[in-house]
Each structure stands twice: as C-alpha cells, then as structure tokens.
Design a protein around this motif. Sequence first.
Motif, PDB file in Angstrom:
ATOM      1  N   PRO A 176       0.800  -1.228   0.000  1.00 16.37           N
ATOM      2  CA  PRO A 176       0.000   0.000   0.000  1.00 16.37           C
ATOM      3  C   PRO A 176       0.836   1.284   0.000  1.00 16.37           C
ATOM      4  N   THR A 177       1.940   1.283   0.771  1.00 20.18           N
ATOM      5  CA  THR A 177       2.753   2.501   0.869  1.00 20.18           C
ATOM      6  C   THR A 177       3.442   2.840  -0.450  1.00 20.18           C
ATOM      7  N   LEU A 178       3.680   1.838  -1.285  1.00 21.45           N
ATOM      8  CA  LEU A 178       4.300   2.079  -2.587  1.00 21.45           C
ATOM      9  C   LEU A 178       3.262   2.322  -3.688  1.00 21.45           C
ATOM     10  N   GLY A 179       2.035   1.861  -3.448  1.00 24.25           N
ATOM     11  CA  GLY A 179       0.966   2.079  -4.433  1.00 24.25           C
ATOM     12  C   GLY A 179       0.946   1.066  -5.552  1.00 24.25           C
ATOM     13  N   GLY A 180       1.248  -0.189  -5.229  1.00 22.90           N
ATOM     14  CA  GLY A 180       1.195  -1.211  -6.260  1.00 22.90           C
ATOM     15  C   GLY A 180       1.889  -2.487  -5.846  1.00 22.90           C
ATOM     16  N   ILE A 181       2.359  -3.228  -6.850  1.00 22.30           N
ATOM     17  CA  ILE A 181       2.891  -4.563  -6.603  1.00 22.30           C
ATOM     18  C   ILE A 181       4.417  -4.587  -6.648  1.00 22.30           C
ATOM     19  N   ILE A 182       4.984  -5.608  -5.992  1.00 25.52           N
ATOM     20  CA  ILE A 182       6.406  -5.927  -6.109  1.00 25.52           C
ATOM     21  C   ILE A 182       6.513  -7.426  -6.383  1.00 25.52           C
ATOM     22  N   CYS A 183       7.609  -7.823  -7.006  1.00 26.36           N
ATOM     23  CA  CYS A 183       7.783  -9.235  -7.343  1.00 26.36           C
ATOM     24  C   CYS A 183       8.282 -10.023  -6.129  1.00 26.36           C
ATOM     25  N   GLY A 184       8.274 -11.336  -6.259  1.00 23.63           N
ATOM     26  CA  GLY A 184       8.708 -12.200  -5.165  1.00 23.63           C
ATOM     27  C   GLY A 184      10.157 -11.993  -4.788  1.00 23.63           C
ATOM     28  N   LYS A 185      11.016 -11.738  -5.786  1.00 28.64           N
ATOM     29  CA  LYS A 185      12.441 -11.535  -5.520  1.00 28.64           C
ATOM     30  C   LYS A 185      12.680 -10.284  -4.680  1.00 28.64           C
ATOM     31  N   CYS A 186      11.997  -9.209  -5.022  1.00 26.80           N
ATOM     32  CA  CYS A 186      12.187  -7.942  -4.296  1.00 26.80           C
ATOM     33  C   CYS A 186      11.541  -7.972  -2.913  1.00 26.80           C
ATOM     34  N   ALA A 187      10.532  -8.824  -2.750  1.00 29.79           N
ATOM     35  CA  ALA A 187       9.779  -8.863  -1.486  1.00 29.79           C
ATOM     36  C   ALA A 187      10.660  -9.176  -0.292  1.00 29.79           C
ATOM     37  N   SER A 188      11.707  -9.958  -0.521  1.00 32.14           N
ATOM     38  CA  SER A 188      12.556 -10.391   0.594  1.00 32.14           C
ATOM     39  C   SER A 188      13.335  -9.245   1.244  1.00 32.14           C
ATOM     40  N   HIS A 189      13.590  -8.161   0.486  1.00 29.46           N
ATOM     41  CA  HIS A 189      14.323  -7.044   1.086  1.00 29.46           C
ATOM     42  C   HIS A 189      13.517  -5.744   1.143  1.00 29.46           C
ATOM     43  N   VAL A 190      12.196  -5.876   1.070  1.00 31.29           N
ATOM     44  CA  VAL A 190      11.312  -4.714   1.232  1.00 31.29           C
ATOM     45  C   VAL A 190      10.702  -4.773   2.630  1.00 31.29           C
ATOM     46  N   ASN A 191      10.922  -3.731   3.407  1.00 29.29           N
ATOM     47  CA  ASN A 191      10.450  -3.723   4.794  1.00 29.29           C
ATOM     48  C   ASN A 191       9.039  -3.186   4.965  1.00 29.29           C
ATOM     49  N   HIS A 192       8.459  -2.630   3.903  1.00 25.33           N
ATOM     50  CA  HIS A 192       7.104  -2.088   3.983  1.00 25.33           C
ATOM     51  C   HIS A 192       6.088  -3.202   4.244  1.00 25.33           C
ATOM     52  N   HIS A 193       4.957  -2.801   4.853  1.00 28.77           N
ATOM     53  CA  HIS A 193       3.842  -3.738   5.028  1.00 28.77           C
ATOM     54  C   HIS A 193       3.382  -4.220   3.660  1.00 28.77           C
ATOM     55  N   LYS A 194       3.260  -5.522   3.481  1.00 28.11           N
ATOM     56  CA  LYS A 194       2.877  -6.075   2.180  1.00 28.11           C
ATOM     57  C   LYS A 194       1.916  -7.246   2.350  1.00 28.11           C
ATOM     58  N   LYS A 195       1.106  -7.447   1.302  1.00 22.86           N
ATOM     59  CA  LYS A 195       0.155  -8.557   1.298  1.00 22.86           C
ATOM     60  C   LYS A 195       0.410  -9.419   0.073  1.00 22.86           C
ATOM     61  N   GLN A 196       0.415 -10.731   0.264  1.00 18.11           N
ATOM     62  CA  GLN A 196       0.577 -11.618  -0.886  1.00 18.11           C
ATOM     63  C   GLN A 196      -0.635 -11.469  -1.800  1.00 18.11           C
ATOM     64  N   LEU A 197      -0.364 -11.415  -3.114  1.00 20.93           N
ATOM     65  CA  LEU A 197      -1.425 -11.169  -4.089  1.00 20.93           C
ATOM     66  C   LEU A 197      -1.339 -12.202  -5.205  1.00 20.93           C
ATOM     67  N   PRO A 198      -2.212 -13.211  -5.206  1.00 21.93           N
ATOM     68  CA  PRO A 198      -2.225 -14.177  -6.306  1.00 21.93           C
ATOM     69  C   PRO A 198      -2.477 -13.476  -7.645  1.00 21.93           C
ATOM     70  N   TYR A 199      -1.906 -14.030  -8.716  1.00 16.80           N
ATOM     71  CA  TYR A 199      -2.008 -13.351 -10.012  1.00 16.80           C
ATOM     72  C   TYR A 199      -3.453 -13.207 -10.482  1.00 16.80           C
ATOM     73  N   LYS A 200      -4.317 -14.160 -10.119  1.00 20.52           N
ATOM     74  CA  LYS A 200      -5.728 -14.046 -10.521  1.00 20.52           C
ATOM     75  C   LYS A 200      -6.400 -12.864  -9.840  1.00 20.52           C
ATOM     76  N   LEU A 201      -6.023 -12.594  -8.585  1.00 16.83           N
ATOM     77  CA  LEU A 201      -6.586 -11.449  -7.878  1.00 16.83           C
ATOM     78  C   LEU A 201      -6.045 -10.148  -8.484  1.00 16.83           C
ATOM     79  N   ARG A 202      -4.771 -10.159  -8.893  1.00 15.18           N
ATOM     80  CA  ARG A 202      -4.188  -8.995  -9.574  1.00 15.18           C
ATOM     81  C   ARG A 202      -4.968  -8.693 -10.858  1.00 15.18           C
ATOM     82  N   ASP A 203      -5.286  -9.749 -11.611  1.00  6.61           N
ATOM     83  CA  ASP A 203      -6.049  -9.566 -12.855  1.00  6.61           C
ATOM     84  C   ASP A 203      -7.450  -9.034 -12.571  1.00  6.61           C
TER      85      ASP A 203
END
Length: 259
Positions: A176-203
Amino acid sequence: MQNQNNFITDAINLKSYNLSESDKIIVMYSKEKGLIRGVAKGVKKPKSKLGARMDLLVANTLMLHKGRNLDTICQAEVVNSFYKTRQDIDKICYSMYVTEVVHNFGIEEDPCSEIIYNLLYKTLNTISSAETKVDILLAVIKFQLKMMIESGFSLEFDKCLCCHNEVCEETMYFVPTLGGIICGKCASHVNHHKKQLPYKLRDFFKQMAINDFDEKGDFENKANEKVCIVTFETLKEYIAMKSPKKFKSTNILQEIPIS
C-alpha cells in the motif's frame, strides 16, 4: 431574467451540519463546481419546501444564490433519491463510504468535477439497484479504483515498483505505501507492510479498473463475496493512507457481518 448571483447545478448531498434551530449547511459534490456548501434555510421545519431533498444520498438539480461566505439553496428538484438504498443496511453503509471518499478527495472548483460527479452518481445508482452483496461490492471496488485514477493515485499492477520488471509470476505482493505490486524476488528485502497477491486477484483488480458499472464480464460473474471483501479492504487501506482527511464511515463498515 435570472439573477446573476444565482447559479444552477446538479449535486449530490454528502454531509450536513446544523447551523441553527431551523437551518442546516449541506455539503454537496456538484457536476460543475466540485465540492460546494449551501445553507438550507428552514429545512428542519415540518413545512420546509426543501425537506427530504436535503437528506444525505440524494441527487438534486439545485438553484443556489452566491453568497460572500456560503451559498444559499433556493430551489431543489430531486433527480434520484436512490430509494432502494434506504431499505438495506449494507447499501446505506457502502454508499456512505463512497460519499466520504468523494468528500475527502474532492475540491472546490474541481477541474474533474463532471467526471467525478458522474462516477459518484453511477456508483450510488448501481448500489441502490444491486440485488446481492457481491453486486454492491463490485460497484464499490470499481468506484475505488476509478476514483484513485482521477485523484492521481492510480495503482501499479503490471511492473514491480522496486526492480521495474514486468511481474508475470504466479505470486506477487501488494504494498500500500508504494501504491502497487512488487515481485517475489524484491519482497525479501522490502520492509514495507505487504500482502501476498495471487495473479488471478491482480487480474481482477486490473479488470475492475477498466469495466464500467453496467458490465458483467467473466470477472464479475465469477467473483464471490470473499474475493470482493479482500479486494475492497485492500483498496480501503490504500485510500485511507492517501486521504487528506480521516475516515469515519470505515468504523461502521467494520461492524457489518460477512454473510
């Protein structure tokens, strides 16, 4: 001949405040001028000519007299009272949330006033005629996404906001703080609050931003209440984060049971 200090506009009632024993200030979103405030004189009297026209969630064609600080509502003709909304607690609460979003993000002399007015009107009308909770939620989700686009806070659902590569994998994260999605690789070093988003939900997010309120495509037909609630809550969190004012209606929404 019309008084040059009078003007006519279509407007939807968002909020009201007591001004005196018989008068109220009505906050409205208008088609031509964005947010406006008008004094409804004598509206609390039983024989008021304005009466129920000044209730919340009513769309009117108004004549107002331009004042130094506040305009005065001279005449009001109901365009739509969204009467079916008043028979259903879910419809009332979600409609109040939608109007609060417009109140929080809307501005006076808004250059996007006609677009936002039409968006608000379509949303309230769709909620009013909705037959199921899912139909209500679909209307609100479409509103949330489209309102953020018009407010300059559109969400990124195609590229990772960290590495800027297209996200094609099955799992990604919404931040939410970034205003969109990040990939799985980047998720490991992003400290912001994040929610897992299945690709079907993204679509689903992407399609709801495009589809109009009267469209019933595959995503609308397949959507269930659980998916809609998750989507609504995710967008609600983002919108609250971007809002210049604190929300009040969201406290009521939290008390609505999920059937």
